[in-house]
Design a protein around this motif. Structure first.
Motif, PDB file in Angstrom:
ATOM      1  N   LYS A  38      33.665 -22.136  41.171  1.00 49.03           N
ATOM      2  CA  LYS A  38      33.270 -22.013  39.757  1.00 49.03           C
ATOM      3  C   LYS A  38      32.235 -20.893  39.649  1.00 49.03           C
ATOM      4  CE  LYS A  38      30.827 -24.575  36.169  1.00 49.03           C
ATOM      5  NZ  LYS A  38      29.981 -25.767  35.990  1.00 49.03           N
ATOM      6  N   ASP A  39      31.315 -20.848  40.611  1.00 46.72           N
ATOM      7  CA  ASP A  39      30.415 -19.703  40.741  1.00 46.72           C
ATOM      8  C   ASP A  39      31.138 -18.702  41.621  1.00 46.72           C
ATOM      9  OD1 ASP A  39      28.331 -20.881  39.290  1.00 46.72           O
ATOM     10  OD2 ASP A  39      27.759 -22.049  41.027  1.00 46.72           O
ATOM     11  N   ALA A  84      27.097 -17.272  18.738  1.00 52.45           N
ATOM     12  CA  ALA A  84      27.663 -16.904  20.025  1.00 52.45           C
ATOM     13  C   ALA A  84      26.680 -16.247  20.993  1.00 52.45           C
ATOM     14  CB  ALA A  84      28.883 -16.032  19.793  1.00 52.45           C
ATOM     15  N   PRO A  85      26.018 -15.144  20.617  1.00 54.22           N
ATOM     16  CA  PRO A  85      25.196 -14.522  21.646  1.00 54.22           C
ATOM     17  C   PRO A  85      23.963 -15.349  22.004  1.00 54.22           C
ATOM     18  CG  PRO A  85      25.334 -13.157  19.670  1.00 54.22           C
ATOM     19  CD  PRO A  85      25.953 -14.470  19.350  1.00 54.22           C
ATOM     20  N   SER A 102      30.324  -8.604  38.994  1.00 56.30           N
ATOM     21  CA  SER A 102      31.084  -9.520  38.148  1.00 56.30           C
ATOM     22  C   SER A 102      32.575  -9.193  38.180  1.00 56.30           C
ATOM     23  CB  SER A 102      30.541  -9.447  36.722  1.00 56.30           C
ATOM     24  OG  SER A 102      31.388 -10.103  35.833  1.00 56.30           O
ATOM     25  N   ASP A 161      35.429 -11.809  39.581  1.00 56.51           N
ATOM     26  CA  ASP A 161      36.532 -12.281  38.744  1.00 56.51           C
ATOM     27  C   ASP A 161      37.882 -11.903  39.338  1.00 56.51           C
ATOM     28  OD1 ASP A 161      34.610 -13.272  37.144  1.00 56.51           O
ATOM     29  OD2 ASP A 161      34.832 -11.826  35.524  1.00 56.51           O
ATOM     30  N   SER A 173      27.635 -14.153  14.601  1.00 55.08           N
ATOM     31  CA  SER A 173      26.587 -13.300  15.141  1.00 55.08           C
ATOM     32  C   SER A 173      25.439 -14.102  15.712  1.00 55.08           C
ATOM     33  CB  SER A 173      26.067 -12.348  14.073  1.00 55.08           C
ATOM     34  OG  SER A 173      25.368 -13.083  13.105  1.00 55.08           O
ATOM     35  N   ALA A 213      23.701 -18.288  22.474  1.00 51.63           N
ATOM     36  CA  ALA A 213      24.042 -19.548  23.119  1.00 51.63           C
ATOM     37  C   ALA A 213      23.253 -19.728  24.414  1.00 51.63           C
ATOM     38  CB  ALA A 213      25.530 -19.575  23.401  1.00 51.63           C
ATOM     39  N   THR A 214      23.483 -20.886  25.015  1.00 46.67           N
ATOM     40  CA  THR A 214      22.690 -21.270  26.188  1.00 46.67           C
ATOM     41  C   THR A 214      22.434 -20.148  27.157  1.00 46.67           C
ATOM     42  OG1 THR A 214      24.574 -22.725  26.279  1.00 46.67           O
ATOM     43  CG2 THR A 214      22.568 -23.365  27.520  1.00 46.67           C
ATOM     44  N   PRO A 215      21.220 -19.981  27.564  1.00 46.82           N
ATOM     45  CA  PRO A 215      20.995 -19.034  28.635  1.00 46.82           C
ATOM     46  C   PRO A 215      21.546 -19.630  29.909  1.00 46.82           C
ATOM     47  CG  PRO A 215      18.952 -20.129  28.029  1.00 46.82           C
ATOM     48  CD  PRO A 215      20.017 -20.646  27.133  1.00 46.82           C
ATOM     49  N   ALA A 216      22.786 -19.305  30.185  1.00 44.94           N
ATOM     50  CA  ALA A 216      23.448 -19.953  31.314  1.00 44.94           C
ATOM     51  C   ALA A 216      22.778 -19.548  32.614  1.00 44.94           C
ATOM     52  CB  ALA A 216      24.910 -19.529  31.351  1.00 44.94           C
ATOM     53  N   PRO A 217      22.629 -20.490  33.490  1.00 47.95           N
ATOM     54  CA  PRO A 217      22.003 -20.160  34.762  1.00 47.95           C
ATOM     55  C   PRO A 217      22.903 -19.244  35.550  1.00 47.95           C
ATOM     56  CG  PRO A 217      22.812 -22.406  34.773  1.00 47.95           C
ATOM     57  CD  PRO A 217      23.050 -21.878  33.401  1.00 47.95           C
ATOM     58  N   GLN A 218      22.594 -17.993  35.509  1.00 47.43           N
ATOM     59  CA  GLN A 218      23.453 -17.034  36.183  1.00 47.43           C
ATOM     60  C   GLN A 218      22.985 -16.928  37.621  1.00 47.43           C
ATOM     61  OE1 GLN A 218      22.816 -13.042  35.134  1.00 47.43           O
ATOM     62  NE2 GLN A 218      24.512 -12.279  36.330  1.00 47.43           N
ATOM     63  N   GLY A 247      36.818 -25.775  40.619  1.00 45.58           N
ATOM     64  CA  GLY A 247      35.898 -26.184  39.556  1.00 45.58           C
ATOM     65  C   GLY A 247      34.525 -26.541  40.086  1.00 45.58           C
ATOM     66  N   ALA A 257      27.388  -5.058  37.092  1.00 44.29           N
ATOM     67  CA  ALA A 257      28.687  -5.235  36.432  1.00 44.29           C
ATOM     68  C   ALA A 257      29.822  -5.209  37.449  1.00 44.29           C
ATOM     69  CB  ALA A 257      28.902  -4.146  35.386  1.00 44.29           C
TER      70      ALA A 257
END
Lengths: 316, 475
Positions: free
Chosen positions: B237-238, B24-25, B443, B447, B21, B27-32, B296, B440
């Motif tokens: 990758k992006d 995982a959440p 995304s 994908d 709990s 985790a790094t604030p990935a540069p979205q 990649g 959403a």
């Protein structure tokens, strides 16, 4: 003030009366000291877990109250989603490879640098260094090392020097990406396991190994029949850390590959992140987190079962 | 013994719970990196969060032209997200100028950082008190605000005096802030995605003119490959970088009507034109036009490969000239940079002038006074648009504003003139899919399309995956 306190202190000295107020006082102290930790624990651990359970039953985007109740549909969808199955498979792959390659390698290194090797302090530091780096930094370093452009990526720059060898795509190759990720994970974590084994080795009395040698055991036999059995509890600890770490791995993979190309390096945590924090399907994301929790719990229970044997060193 | 074991079980449970709990959440604030965050410099996350209420000094000395009745005092609340200069100061200067001319108007500026703005806006929307003027990107988010009754219909203001205000705008840009024929805001900046190409590499491959049809593009890709040049730089990758090629193809083949039908749930993303877009993309992918390891590579890598002259083209937004130079080894990038519109697809419903992109605008809150609307009119005059353009803060959307891109002392990139001309000519402006629809959906499309690039999916499967997502997310 003094007058008021004096008789009370006298009372305390009385053997029959002092016990119960003293104990009450102790309890009050204990509760007071525990309270902050308990509140934090309840607020930031227990409450979120239970709210995850609640939200996992809804199709909820995170905005406003959850109203779209879907029952167990989220779980049904997770368990039938090919991508999630792939993610679980990748997690298990990391677990198996960690146990089969990373830990034995760390043990071998520990035995080599743990004893009288000259310059062992130097090697110990070198091997442990990657573990000190943050995962994010390690991932960025490896991203640049593995760059497919020989002018940018160090590894490819070396590879193209070999005649007949071409630059490799590493992280851009569906079939190679997991291998690359595992190499980086090993590089990052085997130092920790090595250090734990070294600490374990320190605890083994030299006399036991010497006795084995006097009895005619060669180096390998002494490791196989003396050292490893005596390291049993350390090995168990590292296995536990390694498996849980592999199951919840996120940072390194997310930064290096985002779970790509096309989900080929997806693990459970990246899958959860994708749904919860990119698509903002927080209900579904909560359900994924619970499935992860269940998988970790299954492992934990199995670990406890296997761990029943007592430690041979505990008798010494 | 049993309590001991119970304790151990509990300890393990808690540990596992903590790891799952907490770890995982959090985790790094990935540069979205999504298109809208790179559209213009201002929306890029700024280092500091500035929440400044600027006190307004109504000049006492201003001589007000003789008016029979003094106008009532009006306060205008304005939220914007331009946290860095010169844009921040420019907005304040414009507000001061307006207040000087209209002493009865007080403009309260609140400057917010991008993410803080979204959070705070959501909060005040729930309370039913939106600011009078605030930052907007149009699309799905704006539609929700319109549905909730939080925005003011300014169609009549635009149409007043024979459409005097309306006619100043590039129609495509204005339409982004409209729904069902009614306007709820006005644009002040707009960017588009298009093909950027290295003219020197095209010359080297003996290609005289950039392609205008998809067939020509494929032929040029072959020519470039034959000349030993990597035709296209891509950072898959992006995944949104590759999605842009697919969605542009869909825009060209399906046209405005086809997309609006699918997004409005009158049609479907499994319609033939969307499958066809996937097939056209497959034709391109089959030529292996991308740089090594593109699956990649990140968006930065893509800009780097193009900026270093390692690839001849890239499909990118108006940020490409700055971005490819920034990622290039020499920080200068491509010497002879050119731009061409996404080629038409033969037989497609879309026009060659249709463009895809997004930009910035002002939404008008439901409680806005006529003065607030008048102030927005002032902000979007050709003269003020030219000032924004000259500061390098945006690409003007008002006719005449483009002068700021070329005037002396401008800090705008010279290529922005081409960008501005291209979208000013657009009849249909296709807002980024992930801005038009809930994020959403973006995304899901990203994908799904990624599977085509990796060769693990088919056009039919891509269309089906998008449609499955649309069924869930779009109503």
């Amino acid at each position: 003030m003094n007058i008021a306190q004096a008789p009370r202190r006298d009372e305390i000295t009385l053997p029959t009366r002092n016990r119960s107020p003293r104990r009450t006082q102790d309890y009050v102290t204990i509760v007071l000291f525990l309270l902050p930790a308990c509140i934090l624990f309840l607020l930031f651990l227990v409450y979120p877990i239970f709210s995850s359970i609640y939200y996992s039953l809804y199709n909820w985007s995170g905005i406003g109250p959850a109203v779209n109740f879907v029952g167990l549909d989220n779980f049904k969808q997770i368990l039938t989603d090919q991508v999630f199955i792939k993610a679980v498979g990748n997690c298990l792959l990391i677990v198996v490879l960690s146990l089969a390659i990373q830990l034995p390698m760390a043990l071998a290194m520990a035995i080599m640098v743990g004893r009288d090797l000259p310059g062992r302090g130097f090697f110990r530091t070198i091997f442990f260094m990657p573990f000190v780096l943050s995962e994010v930094i390690a991932a960025i370093i490896w991203l640049s090392l593995l760059s497919p452009d020989p002018e940018r990526g160090f590894i490819n720059a070396l590879l193209v020097l070999i005649p007949g060898v071409q630059a490799q795509n590493f992280l851009g190759d569906i079939n190679a990406v997991m291998a690359c990720v595992f190499v980086v994970l090993t590089w990052k974590y085997f130092g920790l396991h090595m250090l734990l084994y070294m600490a374990g080795l320190q605890n083994i009395p030299r006399e036991i190994e010497e006795a084995a040698q006097i009895d005619g055991a060669n180096r390998w036999q002494s490791i196989r029949y003396v050292t490893i059995p005596l390291l049993r509890s350390t090995i168990q600890t590292t296995m536990y850390l390694s498996v849980l770490g592999s199951l919840t791995q996120f940072n390194l993979i997310w930064i290096m590959t985002r779970g790509g190309p096309v989900n080929s390096s997806e693990v459970m945590a990246t899958y959860m992140y994708r749904y919860a924090f990119i698509r903002f399907q927080l209900g579904y994301g909560s359900a994924v987190a619970l499935v992860m929790l269940a998988i970790c719990l299954i492992f934990s229970v199995a670990y406890l079962r296997l761990n029943r044997q007592s430690d041979p060193l505990s008798g010494i | 013994m049993s309590t001991h074991r119970l304790f151990r079980v509990l300890a393990i449970l808690v540990l596992a719970a903590m790891i799952v709990s907490a770890c995982a959440p959090a985790a790094t604030p990935a540069p979205q990196i999504v298109p809208q965050t790179v559209v213009v410099p201002q929306t890029v996350v700024a280092p500091q969060t500035v929440v400044a209420k600027q006190t307004v000094v109504v000049p006492q000395t201003v001589v007000v032209p003789a008016t029979p009745v003094p106008a009532p005092q009006v306060t205008v609340e304005w939220w914007h997200i331009t946290t860095i200069d010169p844009g921040k100061t420019l907005w304040k200067t414009m507000a001061d100028e307006y207040m000087a001319k209209h002493p009865n108007v007080t403009i309260n500026i609140t400057v917010l950082e991008n993410e803080a703005f979204k959070t705070k806006l959501t909060t005040v929307m729930q309370g039913g008190t939106p600011p009078d003027i605030f930052q907007s990107w149009g699309g799905g988010t704006m539609n929700d605000q319109i549905t909730a009754g939080m925005l003011k219909d300014i169609t009549a203001d635009l149409d007043a005096n024979g459409g005097a205000w309306r006619n100043t705008f590039a129609p495509g840009a204005l339409a982004v802030y409209a729904k069902d024929g009614k306007n709820y805001g006005a644009p002040w900046d707009m960017g588009i995605v298009s093909w950027w190409y290295n003219k020197d590499l095209f010359t080297q491959a003996k290609i005289a003119n950039p392609p205008t049809t998809w067939t020509e593009l494929l032929a040029d890709v072959k020519t470039l490959k034959a000349a030993g040049i990597t035709p296209i730089s891509l950072g898959e990758k992006d995944t949104w970088t590759g999605m842009h090629i697919w969605s542009y193809l869909a825009t060209r083949i399906c046209g405005q009507a086809g997309f609006l039908a699918a997004a409005g749930r009158k049609g479907a993303f499994t319609d033939a034109c969307f499958v066809e877009a996937g097939k056209k993309l497959q034709d391109l992918i089959a030529l292996q036009p991308f740089q090594a390891g593109f699956l990649g590579a990140s968006h930065d890598d893509m800009q780097g490969a193009f900026g270093n002259g390692k690839a001849a083209m890239e499909l990118s937004g108006q940020w490409a000239p700055g971005s490819e130079a920034g990622q290039a080894a020499d920080k200068k990038g491509v010497a002879n940079l050119g731009m061409f519109n996404f080629p038409v697809v033969e037989g497609g419903a879309g026009d060659v002038t249709d463009v895809m992109g997004g930009g910035n605008g002002f939404a008008i809150g439901k409680n806005a006074s006529p003065e607030a609307i008048d102030f927005v009119k002032y902000l979007t005059t050709a003269e003020n648009q030219a000032r924004v353009a000259a500061s390098g803060g945006g690409i003007p959307v008002v006719k005449g504003g483009e002068a700021g891109l070329t005037q002396a002392g401008t800090t705008a990139n010279p290529n922005m003139v081409v960008v501005q001309k291209t979208f000013a000519a657009a009849k249909y402006f296709q807002l980024y899919y992930d801005q038009y629809m809930p994020s959403a959906m973006g995304s899901i499309i990203n994908d799904a399309v990624a599977g085509l690039y990796a060769g693990t999916s088919t056009p039919e499967k891509v269309a089906q995956a998008i449609e499955d997502g649309a069924k869930q997310i779009l109503k």
